[in-house]
Motif scaffolding. Sequence first.
Motif, PDB file in Angstrom:
ATOM      1  N   THR A 248       9.146   1.885  10.530  1.00  0.00           N
ATOM      2  CA  THR A 248       9.268   0.656  10.859  1.00  0.00           C
ATOM      3  C   THR A 248       9.700  -0.390   9.788  1.00  0.00           C
ATOM      4  N   ASN A 249      10.199  -1.493  10.306  1.00  0.00           N
ATOM      5  CA  ASN A 249      10.423  -2.570   9.041  1.00  0.00           C
ATOM      6  C   ASN A 249       9.451  -3.459   8.737  1.00  0.00           C
ATOM      7  N   LYS A 250       8.076  -3.169   9.409  1.00  0.00           N
ATOM      8  CA  LYS A 250       6.710  -3.856   9.302  1.00  0.00           C
ATOM      9  C   LYS A 250       5.872  -3.058   8.266  1.00  0.00           C
ATOM     10  N   ASP A 251       5.493  -3.864   7.166  1.00  0.00           N
ATOM     11  CA  ASP A 251       4.313  -3.461   6.375  1.00  0.00           C
ATOM     12  C   ASP A 251       3.310  -2.858   7.221  1.00  0.00           C
ATOM     13  N   ARG A 252       2.730  -1.518   6.778  1.00  0.00           N
ATOM     14  CA  ARG A 252       1.553  -0.793   7.255  1.00  0.00           C
ATOM     15  C   ARG A 252       0.476  -0.982   6.401  1.00  0.00           C
ATOM     16  N   ILE A 253      -0.512  -1.437   6.785  1.00  0.00           N
ATOM     17  CA  ILE A 253      -1.518  -1.762   5.891  1.00  0.00           C
ATOM     18  C   ILE A 253      -2.828  -1.103   6.312  1.00  0.00           C
ATOM     19  N   SER A 254      -3.457  -0.549   5.228  1.00  0.00           N
ATOM     20  CA  SER A 254      -4.547   0.187   5.595  1.00  0.00           C
ATOM     21  C   SER A 254      -5.449   0.276   4.277  1.00  0.00           C
TER      22      SER A 254
ATOM     23  N   ASP B  99       7.350  -3.564  18.553  1.00  0.00           N
ATOM     24  CA  ASP B  99       8.621  -3.287  19.292  1.00  0.00           C
ATOM     25  C   ASP B  99       8.105  -2.263  20.349  1.00  0.00           C
ATOM     26  N   LYS B 100       7.942  -2.655  21.616  1.00  0.00           N
ATOM     27  CA  LYS B 100       7.572  -1.865  22.491  1.00  0.00           C
ATOM     28  C   LYS B 100       8.825  -1.036  22.967  1.00  0.00           C
ATOM     29  N   ASP B 101       9.953  -1.557  22.929  1.00  0.00           N
ATOM     30  CA  ASP B 101      11.243  -1.054  23.199  1.00  0.00           C
ATOM     31  C   ASP B 101      11.618   0.013  22.574  1.00  0.00           C
ATOM     32  N   ASN B 102      11.146   0.122  21.537  1.00  0.00           N
ATOM     33  CA  ASN B 102      11.498   1.145  20.263  1.00  0.00           C
ATOM     34  C   ASN B 102      10.671   2.508  20.652  1.00  0.00           C
ATOM     35  N   GLU B 103      11.052   3.425  21.288  1.00  0.00           N
ATOM     36  CA  GLU B 103      10.419   4.731  21.696  1.00  0.00           C
ATOM     37  C   GLU B 103      10.227   5.683  20.432  1.00  0.00           C
ATOM     38  N   LYS B 104      11.273   5.453  19.353  1.00  0.00           N
ATOM     39  CA  LYS B 104      11.198   6.094  18.081  1.00  0.00           C
ATOM     40  C   LYS B 104      10.005   6.227  17.559  1.00  0.00           C
ATOM     41  N   SER B 105       9.430   7.261  17.008  1.00  0.00           N
ATOM     42  CA  SER B 105       8.251   7.372  16.156  1.00  0.00           C
ATOM     43  C   SER B 105       8.199   6.286  15.045  1.00  0.00           C
ATOM     44  N   ILE B 106       7.115   5.390  15.282  1.00  0.00           N
ATOM     45  CA  ILE B 106       6.922   4.511  14.012  1.00  0.00           C
ATOM     46  C   ILE B 106       6.389   5.315  12.774  1.00  0.00           C
ATOM     47  N   GLY B 107       5.959   6.374  12.721  1.00  0.00           N
ATOM     48  CA  GLY B 107       5.538   6.890  11.459  1.00  0.00           C
ATOM     49  C   GLY B 107       4.303   6.644  11.088  1.00  0.00           C
TER      50      GLY B 107
ATOM     51  N   ALA C  65      -6.793  -0.696  -1.183  1.00  0.00           N
ATOM     52  CA  ALA C  65      -5.800  -1.042  -0.028  1.00  0.00           C
ATOM     53  C   ALA C  65      -4.439  -0.451  -0.422  1.00  0.00           C
ATOM     54  N   ASN C  66      -3.644   0.034   0.693  1.00  0.00           N
ATOM     55  CA  ASN C  66      -2.430   0.366   0.535  1.00  0.00           C
ATOM     56  C   ASN C  66      -1.425  -0.176   1.467  1.00  0.00           C
ATOM     57  N   ILE C  67      -0.170  -0.646   0.962  1.00  0.00           N
ATOM     58  CA  ILE C  67       0.680  -1.316   1.967  1.00  0.00           C
ATOM     59  C   ILE C  67       2.038  -0.295   1.739  1.00  0.00           C
ATOM     60  N   ASN C  68       2.467   0.063   2.958  1.00  0.00           N
ATOM     61  CA  ASN C  68       3.653   0.943   2.914  1.00  0.00           C
ATOM     62  C   ASN C  68       4.562   0.337   3.716  1.00  0.00           C
ATOM     63  N   LYS C  69       5.662  -0.180   3.056  1.00  0.00           N
ATOM     64  CA  LYS C  69       6.920  -0.603   3.684  1.00  0.00           C
ATOM     65  C   LYS C  69       7.867   0.635   4.489  1.00  0.00           C
ATOM     66  N   LYS C  70       8.946   0.037   4.927  1.00  0.00           N
ATOM     67  CA  LYS C  70      10.077   1.143   5.481  1.00  0.00           C
ATOM     68  C   LYS C  70      10.048   2.174   4.407  1.00  0.00           C
ATOM     69  N   ASN C  71       9.887   3.586   5.179  1.00  0.00           N
ATOM     70  CA  ASN C  71      10.211   4.795   4.192  1.00  0.00           C
ATOM     71  C   ASN C  71       9.175   5.289   3.388  1.00  0.00           C
ATOM     72  N   ASP C  72       8.135   4.280   3.088  1.00  0.00           N
ATOM     73  CA  ASP C  72       6.979   4.775   2.143  1.00  0.00           C
ATOM     74  C   ASP C  72       6.026   5.670   2.770  1.00  0.00           C
ATOM     75  N   TRP C  73       5.486   6.614   2.110  1.00  0.00           N
ATOM     76  CA  TRP C  73       4.884   7.436   2.715  1.00  0.00           C
ATOM     77  C   TRP C  73       3.544   7.883   1.397  1.00  0.00           C
ATOM     78  N   ASN C  74       2.588   8.799   2.097  1.00  0.00           N
ATOM     79  CA  ASN C  74       1.824   9.289   1.108  1.00  0.00           C
ATOM     80  C   ASN C  74       1.648  10.941   0.903  1.00  0.00           C
ATOM     81  N   SER C  75       2.211  11.582  -0.166  1.00  0.00           N
ATOM     82  CA  SER C  75       2.131  12.852  -0.245  1.00  0.00           C
ATOM     83  C   SER C  75       0.887  13.491  -0.068  1.00  0.00           C
ATOM     84  N   PRO C  76       0.964  14.930   0.195  1.00  0.00           N
ATOM     85  CA  PRO C  76      -0.319  15.857   0.366  1.00  0.00           C
ATOM     86  C   PRO C  76      -1.405  15.583  -0.955  1.00  0.00           C
ATOM     87  N   HIS C  77      -2.969  15.126  -0.535  1.00  0.00           N
ATOM     88  CA  HIS C  77      -3.568  14.916  -1.625  1.00  0.00           C
ATOM     89  C   HIS C  77      -5.105  15.266  -0.934  1.00  0.00           C
TER      90      HIS C  77
END
Length: 191
Positions: free
Chosen positions: A176-182, A126-134, A90-102
């Motif tokens: 986003t400010n929401k945890d992204r879980i995969s 947040d449907k009002d936020n049109e910025k990319s959620i990443g 499992a992975n949990i990415n918080k705001k600004n977290d990412w995974n580098s090329p691999h």
Amino acid sequence: MSKNVLIVSSINLDTCKQELSEGIYLEKLKEFSIKRSNEGGWHSHYKLHKIPSSIFNFLAEEILEISSHLLKEYLSNKNSPKLKMTQLWANINKKNDWNSPHNHISGKKNRSEWSGVYYLDCENTDKDNEKSIGGELIIFHSGPKGVVEKHFHTPKNGQLIIFRSNALHMVTPNNTNKDRISIAFNLYEEL
């Protein structure tokens, strides 16, 4: 999408989404993050599917069944391939977290031909936020004349993605400010 392939399907696990999420956060409380491609974020151990009588066993079986069916169609086989799962994490990415090329190139201990990810919780509420959620999955491949091309995939909750294990890929930062879980996995075909 070239030889690296991107197979997209859905798994309806709404009835156990909460249990999966709770199971992941429980694992996070028990252990420190493994450092792999994660830049920030939390990465579990690779054997979630080996935890006895857990929700992860159920998820692993669902992934194997659906992946076998999808690969049967993709490979134009008469029979579904017999797949074995070598890793599930499992992975949990918080705001600004990412995974580098691999990539997930096989080693002697962890054979892998196909890799994938199940998106448990990755959408912006947040449907009002049109910025990319990443959190987009990018798979790189060689195009004409060796030019590197990128395939962008914006994940949705409940999606299952399968691709070749040797495909170079990355995940863009979570905006986003929401945890992204995969939940990611590696598979191989038993002969």
